[in-house]
Design a protein around this motif. Structure first.
Motif, PDB file in Angstrom:
ATOM      1  N   ASN A 184     -12.937   6.340   2.083  1.00  0.00           N
ATOM      2  CA  ASN A 184     -11.748   6.451   1.242  1.00  0.00           C
ATOM      3  C   ASN A 184     -11.464   7.889   0.840  1.00  0.00           C
ATOM      4  O   ASN A 184     -10.314   8.318   0.801  1.00  0.00           O
ATOM      5  CB  ASN A 184     -11.896   5.562   0.010  1.00  0.00           C
ATOM      6  CG  ASN A 184     -11.511   4.119   0.288  1.00  0.00           C
ATOM      7  OD1 ASN A 184     -10.391   3.717   0.045  1.00  0.00           O
ATOM      8  ND2 ASN A 184     -12.445   3.335   0.813  1.00  0.00           N
TER       9      ASN A 184
ATOM     10  N   TYR B 118      -9.941   9.594   3.823  1.00  0.00           N
ATOM     11  CA  TYR B 118      -8.568   9.127   4.050  1.00  0.00           C
ATOM     12  C   TYR B 118      -7.592   9.785   3.072  1.00  0.00           C
ATOM     13  O   TYR B 118      -6.525  10.269   3.461  1.00  0.00           O
ATOM     14  CB  TYR B 118      -8.513   7.610   3.919  1.00  0.00           C
ATOM     15  CG  TYR B 118      -7.112   7.044   3.924  1.00  0.00           C
ATOM     16  CD1 TYR B 118      -6.427   6.829   5.115  1.00  0.00           C
ATOM     17  CD2 TYR B 118      -6.467   6.738   2.725  1.00  0.00           C
ATOM     18  CE1 TYR B 118      -5.133   6.320   5.120  1.00  0.00           C
ATOM     19  CE2 TYR B 118      -5.179   6.220   2.715  1.00  0.00           C
ATOM     20  CZ  TYR B 118      -4.522   6.021   3.906  1.00  0.00           C
ATOM     21  OH  TYR B 118      -3.232   5.523   3.902  1.00  0.00           O
ATOM     22  N   VAL B 119      -7.962   9.804   1.780  1.00  0.00           N
ATOM     23  CA  VAL B 119      -7.091  10.414   0.768  1.00  0.00           C
ATOM     24  C   VAL B 119      -6.874  11.887   1.072  1.00  0.00           C
ATOM     25  O   VAL B 119      -5.746  12.405   0.983  1.00  0.00           O
ATOM     26  CB  VAL B 119      -7.697  10.217  -0.637  1.00  0.00           C
ATOM     27  CG1 VAL B 119      -6.941  11.055  -1.672  1.00  0.00           C
ATOM     28  CG2 VAL B 119      -7.665   8.748  -1.031  1.00  0.00           C
TER      29      VAL B 119
ATOM     30  N   MET C 128       0.808  -1.214   0.000  1.00  0.00           N
ATOM     31  CA  MET C 128       0.000   0.000   0.000  1.00  0.00           C
ATOM     32  C   MET C 128       0.846   1.271   0.000  1.00  0.00           C
ATOM     33  O   MET C 128       0.298   2.372  -0.019  1.00  0.00           O
ATOM     34  CB  MET C 128      -0.934   0.008   1.208  1.00  0.00           C
ATOM     35  CG  MET C 128      -2.087  -0.960   1.113  1.00  0.00           C
ATOM     36  SD  MET C 128      -3.287  -0.714   2.453  1.00  0.00           S
ATOM     37  CE  MET C 128      -3.910   0.922   2.054  1.00  0.00           C
TER      38      MET C 128
ATOM     39  N   THR D  82     -12.074  -3.038  -0.989  1.00  0.00           N
ATOM     40  CA  THR D  82     -12.095  -4.291  -1.736  1.00  0.00           C
ATOM     41  C   THR D  82     -11.871  -5.464  -0.813  1.00  0.00           C
ATOM     42  O   THR D  82     -11.260  -5.331   0.248  1.00  0.00           O
ATOM     43  CB  THR D  82     -10.997  -4.311  -2.823  1.00  0.00           C
ATOM     44  OG1 THR D  82      -9.716  -4.138  -2.201  1.00  0.00           O
ATOM     45  CG2 THR D  82     -11.220  -3.218  -3.841  1.00  0.00           C
TER      46      THR D  82
ATOM     47  N   LEU E  71     -10.220  -5.029   2.971  1.00  0.00           N
ATOM     48  CA  LEU E  71      -9.305  -3.890   2.929  1.00  0.00           C
ATOM     49  C   LEU E  71     -10.171  -2.639   2.809  1.00  0.00           C
ATOM     50  O   LEU E  71     -10.518  -2.206   1.719  1.00  0.00           O
ATOM     51  CB  LEU E  71      -8.352  -4.037   1.745  1.00  0.00           C
ATOM     52  CG  LEU E  71      -7.272  -2.975   1.567  1.00  0.00           C
ATOM     53  CD1 LEU E  71      -6.368  -2.888   2.785  1.00  0.00           C
ATOM     54  CD2 LEU E  71      -6.454  -3.280   0.326  1.00  0.00           C
ATOM     55  N   LYS E  72     -10.519  -2.051   3.945  1.00  0.00           N
ATOM     56  CA  LYS E  72     -11.545  -1.006   3.970  1.00  0.00           C
ATOM     57  C   LYS E  72     -11.118   0.276   3.261  1.00  0.00           C
ATOM     58  O   LYS E  72     -11.930   0.939   2.614  1.00  0.00           O
ATOM     59  CB  LYS E  72     -11.920  -0.685   5.419  1.00  0.00           C
ATOM     60  CG  LYS E  72     -12.612  -1.808   6.136  1.00  0.00           C
ATOM     61  CD  LYS E  72     -13.203  -1.356   7.460  1.00  0.00           C
ATOM     62  CE  LYS E  72     -12.122  -0.947   8.437  1.00  0.00           C
ATOM     63  NZ  LYS E  72     -12.685  -0.515   9.729  1.00  0.00           N
ATOM     64  N   ILE E  73      -9.882   0.642   3.421  1.00  0.00           N
ATOM     65  CA  ILE E  73      -9.438   1.909   2.848  1.00  0.00           C
ATOM     66  C   ILE E  73      -9.557   1.896   1.326  1.00  0.00           C
ATOM     67  O   ILE E  73      -9.836   2.897   0.706  1.00  0.00           O
ATOM     68  CB  ILE E  73      -7.986   2.213   3.289  1.00  0.00           C
ATOM     69  CG1 ILE E  73      -7.956   2.551   4.788  1.00  0.00           C
ATOM     70  CG2 ILE E  73      -7.392   3.354   2.488  1.00  0.00           C
ATOM     71  CD1 ILE E  73      -8.776   3.758   5.187  1.00  0.00           C
ATOM     72  N   ARG E  74      -9.386   0.742   0.706  1.00  0.00           N
ATOM     73  CA  ARG E  74      -9.573   0.643  -0.736  1.00  0.00           C
ATOM     74  C   ARG E  74     -10.916   0.029  -1.095  1.00  0.00           C
ATOM     75  O   ARG E  74     -11.244  -0.093  -2.271  1.00  0.00           O
ATOM     76  CB  ARG E  74      -8.445  -0.183  -1.360  1.00  0.00           C
ATOM     77  CG  ARG E  74      -7.103   0.538  -1.276  1.00  0.00           C
ATOM     78  CD  ARG E  74      -6.019  -0.245  -1.964  1.00  0.00           C
ATOM     79  NE  ARG E  74      -4.742   0.450  -1.914  1.00  0.00           N
ATOM     80  CZ  ARG E  74      -3.609  -0.042  -2.377  1.00  0.00           C
ATOM     81  NH1 ARG E  74      -3.584  -1.236  -2.922  1.00  0.00           N
ATOM     82  NH2 ARG E  74      -2.489   0.648  -2.296  1.00  0.00           N
TER      83      ARG E  74
ATOM     84  N   SER F 208     -16.855   4.426   0.174  1.00  0.00           N
ATOM     85  CA  SER F 208     -16.350   5.494  -0.685  1.00  0.00           C
ATOM     86  C   SER F 208     -16.121   6.777   0.103  1.00  0.00           C
ATOM     87  O   SER F 208     -15.141   7.501  -0.130  1.00  0.00           O
ATOM     88  CB  SER F 208     -17.307   5.743  -1.846  1.00  0.00           C
ATOM     89  OG  SER F 208     -18.597   6.097  -1.378  1.00  0.00           O
TER      90      SER F 208
ATOM     91  N   ILE G 235      -7.185  -0.160   8.620  1.00  0.00           N
ATOM     92  CA  ILE G 235      -7.137  -0.252   7.156  1.00  0.00           C
ATOM     93  C   ILE G 235      -7.772  -1.583   6.735  1.00  0.00           C
ATOM     94  O   ILE G 235      -8.521  -1.649   5.775  1.00  0.00           O
ATOM     95  CB  ILE G 235      -5.679  -0.127   6.671  1.00  0.00           C
ATOM     96  CG1 ILE G 235      -5.158   1.295   6.940  1.00  0.00           C
ATOM     97  CG2 ILE G 235      -5.558  -0.471   5.194  1.00  0.00           C
ATOM     98  CD1 ILE G 235      -3.675   1.474   6.669  1.00  0.00           C
TER      99      ILE G 235
END
Length: 592
Positions: free
Chosen positions: A541, A544-545, A349, A590, A585-588, A538, A577
């Protein structure tokens, strides 16, 4: 609380539990793994149970589901373990061997008996210990009996995030044997310890081999390599050494430093984690170890700002807070593959650092960080009496935002009134550094966290530097900064991000973020704890970004490192994460 299982826990083979060699910095051919089924029993008195209650899978604590027990050891109880093993005295007498019994960690205090005779006592739930049991053995079947007492958070002993009444940022207390138990056979005079101290700038390594008596020793260094696949058995290392050319040679005496000059230097970096394996021969004993050529320093950049440097090159250390908890094994990962998964996933990551939070892992975890190229900040395990969170959490958070310093002399408010507890912390800090300082991945020692059990900070910093002069020190992560060490160490979960760089110390954001979101079917608790609550992947994410972008804007101003909270959910604290079971994988957003 819902019981979650990891993919590794689901496939656990109780006949083959964590069988990988547990001590990568001193590898000897002899290895007898004792993990697996033991007998267990609970008693109110310090007295061997009249009858054991069943089987427990070692090294999983009785509170964990993988142990097969699922029961909390209370402070007024004792937990007993029993295991038998066979011995042939013909071998011992013929080869004049001694047998050593090793415990990776037993939480919190224990007494070990061999065939009914006391062999050793130990206190310190996070540190390994060993004992020579040769003189207690008999021909044929032999018995190991272990009695464990754990006061958990009712006393001043080191406990990390454990709490008998779990909740929020504190988790299920665990007890008993939680790291590998094993034996080895050694000659009468044997290698007790190997310490390698690399000197990158001088192109040499200083190696000290420790033994009871002064003995002649020979060292052969091998060509460095990058180990994409882990070494699991002692013969893996020896097989590798047999085929590699000699890259350095040294002779001398044990208990004295032997300096070896290296013909070529392959520096250790996160991208190219070169390890130098070497063999030590002392009389009838032979052992393997490794080191890496690297150095961590604080140096000024072109603008005069202090920066963290790896091998004298500025390295921004983008890290993750790593609690090291597992839903099925608690403190104990269900497999070696599970340890690798956490480290490699964070590297994939884009993170290059893990802050191991208030826990000491089995040495194989550090070995994987060494060979995979993951920088580590290692926390000392916190202790002290019950914490006064109105002072060390809420009040300190507000004062830190106003940049108001608080002295560390308030022993009652900082839960450090017990002199015995302070002395125990010093002892265990020294032992922690001695145990782990051979691992090249470790860049910094973190002495205190958020004032939990903090005391005599400047003195503790001096002791840490004396024990290991080659690493950086974060003396007070979060607040209660005493203006020492190498870092101005900031925690920020609630306020606008800002920094005030200093002239000498590097500025680090040693905890931030903690954005939380429950994942249905992958969360252990209905209650939710974190810093900023989200219900949509979403949305999480995007937040986070944005937060990471805000952090990156501070790098030109002097920010040198950041530690996002955290690698995985743990019970109520769902700000990981990954989910607690490492399935989402919560941050992405998926599944993997």
């Amino acid at each position: 609380m819902k019981q979650l299982l990891t993919r590794w826990g689901k496939t656990l083979d109780e006949e083959h539990v964590l069988e990988e060699y547990p001590r990568p910095l001193l590898v000897r051919k002899s290895y007898i793994n004792l993990n697996g089924a033991w007998e267990y029993g609970f008693t109110k008195e310090f007295k061997r149970p009249a009858q054991f209650e069943g089987k427990i899978v070692v090294p999983f604590s009785p509170e964990s589901t993988l142990s097969g027990v699922g029961r909390q050891l209370k402070p007024d109880e004792y937990l007993w373990y029993r295991k038998t093993f066979l011995v042939s005295f013909d071998m011992f007498q013929k080869e004049k061997l001694r047998r050593l019994l090793h415990f990776g960690a037993v939480d919190q205090s224990c007494v070990v008996y061999i065939n009914g005779r006391e062999a050793v006592r130990h206190t310190g739930g996070y540190l390994p210990f060993e004992t020579d049991i040769t003189d207690y053995l008999t021909e044929g079947e032999n018995e190991i009996l272990v009695s464990v007492k754990d006061l958990s958070d009712t006393s001043y002993h080191s406990r990390g995030k454990q709490k008998l009444k779990r909740g929020g940022m504190f988790y299920t207390a665990q007890s008993g044997i939680w790291q590998t138990v094993w034996m080895e056979d050694v000659p009468g005079e044997y290698i007790q310890k190997i310490t390698a101290r690399p000197d990158l700038d001088a192109g040499k390594v200083r190696i000290t081999v420790t033994s009871e008596k002064s003995c002649a020793v020979e060292i052969e260094v091998r060509k460095p390599g990058i180990y994409e696949e882990p070494l699991r058995k002692p013969e893996d290392v020896f097989g590798e050494v047999e085929t590699l050319e000699d890259w350095g040679h040294g002779t001398g005496r044990t208990n004295e430093e032997i300096v070896i000059h290296l013909p070529y230097i392959y520096p250790w970096t996160c991208e190219t984690p070169y390890l130098y394996y070497f063999t030590v021969k002392m009389g009838d004993d032979t052992a393997d170890s490794y080191f890496a050529m690297r150095t961590f320093t604080i140096e000024a950049d072109k603008a005069g700002l202090p920066r963290i440097c790896l091998n004298h090159k500025v390295q921004y250390q983008k890290g993750v807070l790593d609690q090291g908890y597992w839903p099925d094994g608690l403190y104990t990962a269900p497999s070696d593959e599970a340890l690798i998964f956490d480290i490699q996933s964070m590297k994939n990551m884009g993170f290059n650092m893990l802050r191991k939070h208030l826990k000491i892992e089995p040495q194989r975890w550090y070995y994987h960080c060494d060979r995979l190229g993951m920088v580590v900040w290692q926390d000392m395990v916190n202790g002290g009496r019950m914490y006064k969170h109105w002072f060390v959490t809420y009040g300190a958070t507000a004062l830190s935002w106003r940049n108001l310093k608080i002295k560390d002399g308030y022993t009652r408010l900082l839960s450090r009134e017990d002199k015995a507890g302070r002395l125990e912390f010093v002892k265990e800090m020294k032992e922690t550094i001695a145990l782990l300082k051979g691992h090249p991945s470790i860049a910094a020692w973190v002495i205190f966290n958020e004032g939990w059990g903090q005391f005599q900070t400047a003195d503790m910093t001096d002791i840490a530097r004396k024990e290991d002069p080659d690493r950086l020190v974060d003396q007070a992560s979060g607040w209660f900064d005493q203006e020492g060490g190498d870092f101005q160490s900031i925690h920020n979960y609630f306020f606008r991000l800002r920094i005030r760089p200093e002239e000498r110390r590097a500025t680090v954001l040693s905890e931030f973020g903690g954005y939380s979101m429950r994942s249905e079917g992958h969360s252990a608790c209905l209650t939710q704890y974190g810093y900023g609550i989200y219900t949509d992947v979403s949305q999480l994410n995007r937040a986070y970004v944005k937060l990471q972008e805000d952090v990156e804007k501070l790098i030109p101003e002097g920010l040198c490192a950041s530690v996002y909270t955290q690698l995985s959910d743990v019970e109520e604290e769902v700000n990981g994460i990954f989910t607690y079971d490492r399935e989402v994988l919560k941050i992405r957003g998926t599944c993997i």
